[in-house]
Write a protein that holds these residues in place. Sequence first.
Motif, mmCIF file in Angstrom:
data_model
loop_
_atom_site.group_PDB
_atom_site.id
_atom_site.type_symbol
_atom_site.label_atom_id
_atom_site.label_comp_id
_atom_site.label_asym_id
_atom_site.label_seq_id
_atom_site.Cartn_x
_atom_site.Cartn_y
_atom_site.Cartn_z
ATOM 1 N N ARG A 145 0.835 -1.204 0.000
ATOM 2 C CA ARG A 145 0.000 0.000 0.000
ATOM 3 C C ARG A 145 0.877 1.265 0.000
ATOM 4 N NH1 ARG A 145 -2.752 3.672 -0.749
ATOM 5 N NH2 ARG A 145 -4.169 4.776 0.628
ATOM 6 N N VAL A 146 1.895 1.292 0.853
ATOM 7 C CA VAL A 146 2.788 2.443 0.960
ATOM 8 C C VAL A 146 3.620 2.594 -0.314
ATOM 9 C CG1 VAL A 146 4.842 3.290 2.195
ATOM 10 C CG2 VAL A 146 2.823 2.582 3.468
ATOM 11 N N TYR A 147 4.089 1.477 -0.854
ATOM 12 C CA TYR A 147 4.850 1.504 -2.110
ATOM 13 C C TYR A 147 3.996 2.127 -3.213
ATOM 14 C CZ TYR A 147 7.458 -0.150 -6.199
ATOM 15 O OH TYR A 147 8.158 -0.210 -7.369
ATOM 16 N N SER A 148 2.756 1.663 -3.306
ATOM 17 C CA SER A 148 1.832 2.168 -4.319
ATOM 18 C C SER A 148 1.570 3.665 -4.133
ATOM 19 C CB SER A 148 0.526 1.373 -4.237
ATOM 20 O OG SER A 148 -0.415 1.909 -5.111
ATOM 21 N N LEU A 149 1.396 4.072 -2.891
ATOM 22 C CA LEU A 149 1.187 5.483 -2.578
ATOM 23 C C LEU A 149 2.387 6.319 -3.037
ATOM 24 C CD1 LEU A 149 -0.994 7.115 -0.946
ATOM 25 C CD2 LEU A 149 0.561 6.939 0.996
ATOM 26 N N MET A 150 3.598 5.845 -2.734
ATOM 27 C CA MET A 150 4.803 6.580 -3.142
ATOM 28 C C MET A 150 4.947 6.589 -4.664
ATOM 29 S SD MET A 150 7.767 5.688 -0.310
ATOM 30 C CE MET A 150 7.893 3.955 -0.750
ATOM 31 N N GLU A 151 4.720 5.420 -5.278
ATOM 32 C CA GLU A 151 4.889 5.297 -6.724
ATOM 33 C C GLU A 151 3.896 6.185 -7.479
ATOM 34 O OE1 GLU A 151 5.617 1.708 -9.870
ATOM 35 O OE2 GLU A 151 3.981 1.431 -8.453
ATOM 36 N N ASN A 152 2.657 6.248 -7.007
ATOM 37 C CA ASN A 152 1.624 6.990 -7.719
ATOM 38 C C ASN A 152 1.491 8.453 -7.326
ATOM 39 O OD1 ASN A 152 0.781 4.734 -9.268
ATOM 40 N ND2 ASN A 152 -0.204 3.930 -7.435
ATOM 41 N N ASN A 153 1.942 8.819 -6.116
ATOM 42 C CA ASN A 153 1.800 10.206 -5.663
ATOM 43 C C ASN A 153 3.143 10.922 -5.530
ATOM 44 O OD1 ASN A 153 -0.873 9.567 -5.495
ATOM 45 N ND2 ASN A 153 -0.951 9.474 -3.276
ATOM 46 N N SER A 154 4.007 10.420 -4.654
ATOM 47 C CA SER A 154 5.270 11.115 -4.350
ATOM 48 C C SER A 154 6.262 11.051 -5.515
ATOM 49 C CB SER A 154 5.918 10.507 -3.109
ATOM 50 O OG SER A 154 5.011 10.460 -2.048
ATOM 51 N N TYR A 155 6.383 9.892 -6.132
ATOM 52 C CA TYR A 155 7.353 9.705 -7.219
ATOM 53 C C TYR A 155 7.104 10.669 -8.388
ATOM 54 C CZ TYR A 155 9.766 7.071 -11.003
ATOM 55 O OH TYR A 155 10.532 6.680 -12.069
ATOM 56 N N PRO A 156 5.856 10.788 -8.891
ATOM 57 C CA PRO A 156 5.635 11.760 -9.982
ATOM 58 C C PRO A 156 5.968 13.198 -9.554
ATOM 59 C CG PRO A 156 3.765 10.276 -9.813
ATOM 60 C CD PRO A 156 4.638 10.014 -8.622
ATOM 61 N N ARG A 157 5.657 13.555 -8.301
ATOM 62 C CA ARG A 157 5.989 14.903 -7.816
ATOM 63 C C ARG A 157 7.500 15.080 -7.711
ATOM 64 N NH1 ARG A 157 2.021 13.926 -4.014
ATOM 65 N NH2 ARG A 157 3.528 14.063 -2.320
ATOM 66 N N PHE A 158 8.199 14.020 -7.293
ATOM 67 C CA PHE A 158 9.659 14.063 -7.231
ATOM 68 C C PHE A 158 10.240 14.329 -8.621
ATOM 69 C CE2 PHE A 158 13.678 11.632 -7.772
ATOM 70 C CZ PHE A 158 14.498 12.378 -6.935
ATOM 71 N N LEU A 159 9.723 13.618 -9.633
ATOM 72 C CA LEU A 159 10.221 13.780 -11.003
ATOM 73 C C LEU A 159 9.958 15.186 -11.541
ATOM 74 C CD1 LEU A 159 9.240 10.351 -12.596
ATOM 75 C CD2 LEU A 159 11.456 11.038 -11.657
ATOM 76 N N GLU A 160 8.928 15.847 -11.029
ATOM 77 C CA GLU A 160 8.603 17.218 -11.441
ATOM 78 C C GLU A 160 9.361 18.259 -10.629
ATOM 79 O OE1 GLU A 160 6.586 18.188 -14.014
ATOM 80 O OE2 GLU A 160 6.576 16.036 -14.472
ATOM 81 N N SER A 161 9.977 17.845 -9.515
ATOM 82 C CA SER A 161 10.614 18.802 -8.601
ATOM 83 C C SER A 161 11.802 19.512 -9.254
ATOM 84 C CB SER A 161 11.064 18.108 -7.319
ATOM 85 O OG SER A 161 12.170 17.257 -7.573
ATOM 86 N N GLU A 162 12.046 20.743 -8.812
ATOM 87 C CA GLU A 162 13.199 21.514 -9.291
ATOM 88 C C GLU A 162 14.486 20.758 -9.020
ATOM 89 O OE1 GLU A 162 13.692 25.576 -7.963
ATOM 90 O OE2 GLU A 162 11.511 25.800 -7.906
#
Length: 180
Positions: A145-162
């Motif tokens: 569940r946590v992996y999925s949350l990171m993969e679908n929410n945090s990871y895309p935001r990380f890739l967009e981060s400055e």
Amino acid sequence: LLHSSSIKDWKTRLSYFLQNSSNSTKMKSKKAGKHRTYFRPSPEEAQLWSEAFDELLANKYGLAAFRAFLKSEFCEENIEFWLACEDFKKTKSPQKLTSKAKKIYNDFIEKEAPKEINIDFQTKNTIAQNIQEATHTCFSAAQKRVYSLMENNSYPRFLESEFYQELCKKTPITRTAQGT
């Protein structure tokens, strides 16, 4: 002004995580002199992290960068929980398995835990029952569940981060000192 200070802040956090992770985990390759020094990844290496979340997690620098990013978003408990579960699954001794299970439960699962992760009530209850006789899989549902949350929410935001965008840029080699 805000841009340069946020990049500096990232670099500070990142060097902290790299130092921290080098002290707690032994390096697998013992190449002479290389185990203490960390180099900024090449833009090509950083770009690989955008191909798959697992590429990011498997790379020491990528993992440290992602942790620093999650910390800046006040959700580092997710990666800490995931890493604790990865470590837990490698535990051989049944006694250590039980004590680690209780620690993970106390740190991340129970209500009002210091690093409480966001999982449903049913999963929490199942874990509470499972840790009485801990097995390597007692946190599997929560970890997925946590992996999925990171993969679908945090990871895309990380890739967009400055910060990530900055790592992917090729840095020009300057021959003159600044201010000339």
